[in-house]
Design an enzyme around this catalytic site. Structure first.
Site, PDB file in Angstrom:
ATOM      1  CE  LYS A  44      87.861  47.174  23.238  1.00 47.35           C
ATOM      2  NZ  LYS A  44      87.416  45.778  22.947  1.00 47.35           N
ATOM      3  N   GLY A  46      89.951  45.934  29.781  1.00 47.84           N
ATOM      4  CA  GLY A  46      90.502  44.628  30.147  1.00 47.84           C
ATOM      5  C   GLY A  46      89.441  43.709  30.737  1.00 47.84           C
ATOM      6  CG  HIS A  99      80.929  47.381  30.115  1.00 42.56           C
ATOM      7  ND1 HIS A  99      82.213  47.111  30.513  1.00 42.56           N
ATOM      8  CD2 HIS A  99      80.788  46.768  28.904  1.00 42.56           C
ATOM      9  CE1 HIS A  99      82.806  46.356  29.586  1.00 42.56           C
ATOM     10  NE2 HIS A  99      81.959  46.141  28.617  1.00 42.56           N
ATOM     11  CB  SER A 129      91.317  49.929  23.335  1.00 42.50           C
ATOM     12  OG  SER A 129      90.816  48.630  23.220  1.00 42.50           O
ATOM     13  NE  ARG A 248      93.625  48.009  19.380  1.00 43.21           N
ATOM     14  CZ  ARG A 248      94.636  48.866  19.444  1.00 43.21           C
ATOM     15  NH1 ARG A 248      95.283  49.170  18.357  1.00 43.21           N
ATOM     16  NH2 ARG A 248      94.993  49.427  20.590  1.00 43.21           N
ATOM     17  CE  LYS A 249      99.257  48.250  17.550  1.00 49.25           C
ATOM     18  NZ  LYS A 249      99.924  49.565  17.535  1.00 49.25           N
ATOM     19  N   GLY A 250      97.048  44.521  22.982  1.00 49.27           N
ATOM     20  CA  GLY A 250      97.300  44.107  24.355  1.00 49.27           C
ATOM     21  C   GLY A 250      98.522  44.752  24.974  1.00 49.27           C
TER      22      GLY A 250
HETATM   23  P1  A3P Z   1      93.756  46.756  22.864  1.00 48.94           P
HETATM   24  O1  A3P Z   1      92.637  47.138  21.953  1.00 48.94           O
HETATM   25  O2  A3P Z   1      94.535  47.965  23.314  1.00 48.94           O
HETATM   26  O3  A3P Z   1      94.634  45.698  22.296  1.00 48.94           O
HETATM   27  P2  A3P Z   1      87.803  44.677  26.922  1.00 48.94           P
HETATM   28  O4  A3P Z   1      87.908  43.222  27.196  1.00 48.94           O
HETATM   29  O5  A3P Z   1      87.371  45.480  28.098  1.00 48.94           O
HETATM   30  O6  A3P Z   1      86.990  44.922  25.689  1.00 48.94           O
HETATM   31  O7  A3P Z   1      89.304  45.216  26.643  1.00 48.94           O
HETATM   32  C1  A3P Z   1      89.946  44.885  25.447  1.00 48.94           C
HETATM   33  C2  A3P Z   1      91.409  45.266  25.557  1.00 48.94           C
HETATM   34  O8  A3P Z   1      92.063  44.364  26.477  1.00 48.94           O
HETATM   35  C3  A3P Z   1      92.115  45.139  24.211  1.00 48.94           C
HETATM   36  O9  A3P Z   1      93.114  46.153  24.190  1.00 48.94           O
HETATM   37  C4  A3P Z   1      92.709  43.729  24.338  1.00 48.94           C
HETATM   38  O10 A3P Z   1      93.780  43.481  23.460  1.00 48.94           O
HETATM   39  C5  A3P Z   1      93.163  43.749  25.796  1.00 48.94           C
HETATM   40  N1  A3P Z   1      93.395  42.405  26.340  1.00 48.94           N
HETATM   41  C6  A3P Z   1      92.547  41.367  26.382  1.00 48.94           C
HETATM   42  N2  A3P Z   1      93.141  40.276  26.921  1.00 48.94           N
HETATM   43  C7  A3P Z   1      94.406  40.658  27.224  1.00 48.94           C
HETATM   44  C8  A3P Z   1      95.538  39.977  27.791  1.00 48.94           C
HETATM   45  N3  A3P Z   1      95.480  38.681  28.135  1.00 48.94           N
HETATM   46  N4  A3P Z   1      96.684  40.685  27.971  1.00 48.94           N
HETATM   47  C9  A3P Z   1      96.758  41.983  27.624  1.00 48.94           C
HETATM   48  N5  A3P Z   1      95.720  42.676  27.074  1.00 48.94           N
HETATM   49  C10 A3P Z   1      94.560  42.011  26.867  1.00 48.94           C
END
Ligand code: A3P
Length: 285
Positions: A44, A46, A99, A129, A248-250
Site C-alpha cells: 500500500k 504505491g 514486498h 490504505s 481508492r483515493k490516491g
Molecule cells: P489509497 O488506498 O490511499 O487510495 P499499492 O499499489 O502498494 O497497493 O498502493 C495502493 C495505493 O496507491 C492506494 O492508495 C492507491 O490509490 C494509490 N495509487 C495507485 N496508483 C496511484 C496513482 N497513479 N496516483 C496516486 N495514488 C495511486
C-alpha cells in the site's frame, strides 16, 4: 472467506499463494541478474503506481505496450508461488516486484549490480490504505476495529511484518549506487520530476514527449479508468470488489479522516524511535 497464515522467520504470510519452500528458495537460491530491476515496497505504498511508471519508462512511454496488473510476466512477485515460476521464465532484462523485507530478499542480490527502486509512503497513510484494502482482499486478515489493527501494525503482526523494520532495513542501502528510493509524496508533488530522476537512475534516455506520456498515463485518473491497471480484473476469489477498490483515493493525508489524535501520536512516536537514526527528513507529519 479468510485465508490462513503461516510464519516464516518471524514474518506472517498468507497460505494462499505463499509457502515456506518458495520463500526459502527465493532467499537462498534465486539468482539475481545484473540487469534485473526490482520494484520494492511495503504493501500500500504505491507499488502499482511505480510499476506503471517503470513499465511505461521501459516502453518509451507507449501505453499500448503496458499490461495488465494480472499479467504476472510484466513484473512478477518473486516471493509468491506463481510469481516465482513466472520470474524464473522471464526473459532478461527482468522487471520484478517484491514486498519482502530486506532480510528475506535473495542473498545473491548482494553481489549483483541489479537495481532496486524502493518506494515508501507515510506510515499513517499506509495503515489507512491497508485497513481499507484488508476489508476487500482475501489475502489479508480482516482488519477488525482500527485500534486492534493499529496494534498489529505497530507490532509487525501483519502480512510482510513491520513497516518500521521494512523501511529501516531497505533504507540502510541508501548511498549504494544500485539503490534508489523515493516517496509516494514526492511522486504526488512532482510526478514529472520524479520520472526524470527515475530515468536517470535507470540510465534511460527519454524525450520530453515520452516523459509527458509516462506522466499522463501514470496519473491516478488515467490509471483508474484503465481496466488493465485499476484492479477490476482481479478475480473474485482474491478480492471482494463491493468492499474496496485497488485505486481508492490516491491522496496524501487521508489518515486524518480515520485516525484519532492518540492513534496518530502512537505512530509518530514509534517512527521517531525506529527511524530517527537514519537521519532522513521524511515528507509527512
Ligand atoms: P489509497 O488506498 O490511499 O487510495 P499499492 O499499489 O502498494 O497497493 O498502493 C495502493 C495505493 O496507491 C492506494 O492508495 C492507491 O490509490 C494509490 N495509487 C495507485 N496508483 C496511484 C496513482 N497513479 N496516483 C496516486 N495514488 C495511486
Amino acid at each position: 472467506m479468510a485465508t490462513q497464515f503461516f510464519t516464516y522467520k518471524g514474518i506472517p504470510f498468507p497460505c494462499l499463494e505463499y509457502s515456506p519452500e518458495t520463500l526459502d528458495y527465493v532467499d537462498r537460491q534465486f539468482q539475481v541478474q545484473d540487469d534485473d530491476i526490482f520494484n520494492i515496497t511495503y504493501p500500500k505504498s504505491g507499488t502499482n503506481w511505480m510499476l506503471e511508471i517503470l513499465s511505461l519508462i521501459r516502453c518509451d512511454g507507449d501505453p499500448s505496450w503496458v499490461r495488465s496488473v494480472l499479467n504476472l510476466r510484466r513484473a512478477p512477485w518473486i516471493e509468491t508461488n506463481r510469481g516465482l515460476q513466472n520470474a524464473l521464465r522471464y526473459p532478461p532484462p527482468r522487471l520484478l516486484s517484491s514486498h519482502l523485507p530486506i532480510q528475506l530478499f535473495p542473498r545473491s542480490f548482494q553481489s549483483s549490480q541489479a537495481k532496486v527502486i524502493y518506494t515508501l509512503r507515510s506510515p499513517k497513510d499506509v495503515l489507512v490504505s491497508l485497513y481499507h484494502f484488508s476489508q476487500a482482499l482475501h489475502l489479508y486478515k480482516d482488519p477488525g476495529p482500527m485500534d486492534a489493527f493499529l496494534q498489529d501494525f505497530l507490532s509487525g503482526n501483519l502480512h510482510y511484518g513491520s513497516w518500521f523494520d521494512h523501511v529501516a532495513g531497505w533504507l540502510g542501502l541508501r548511498g549504494q549506487k544500485n539503490f534508489f528510493y523515493i516517496t509516494y509524496e514526492e511522486l504526488q508533488q512532482d510526478l514529472q520530476g520524479s520520472v526524470v530522476r527515475i530515468c536517470h537512475f535507470l540510465g534511460k534516455k527519454l524525450s520530453e514527449e515520452q516523459i509527458s506520456s509516462v506522466v499522463k498515463n501514470a496519473s491516478f485518473q488515467t490509471m483508474r479508468e484503465n481496466q488493465m491497471s485499476n484492479g477490476s480484473q482481479i478475480p473474485d476469489e482474491y478480492m471482494d470488489h463491493q468492499k474496496g477498490q485497488f485505486l481508492r483515493k490516491g491522496v496524501s493525508g487521508d489518515w486524518k479522516n480515520l485516525l484519532s489524535e492518540e492513534q496518530s501520536h502512537r505512530i509518530t512516536t514509534m517512527s521517531c524511535e525506529r527511524l530517527h537514526g537514519l537521519g532522513i527528513d521524511f515528507p509527512w507529519d
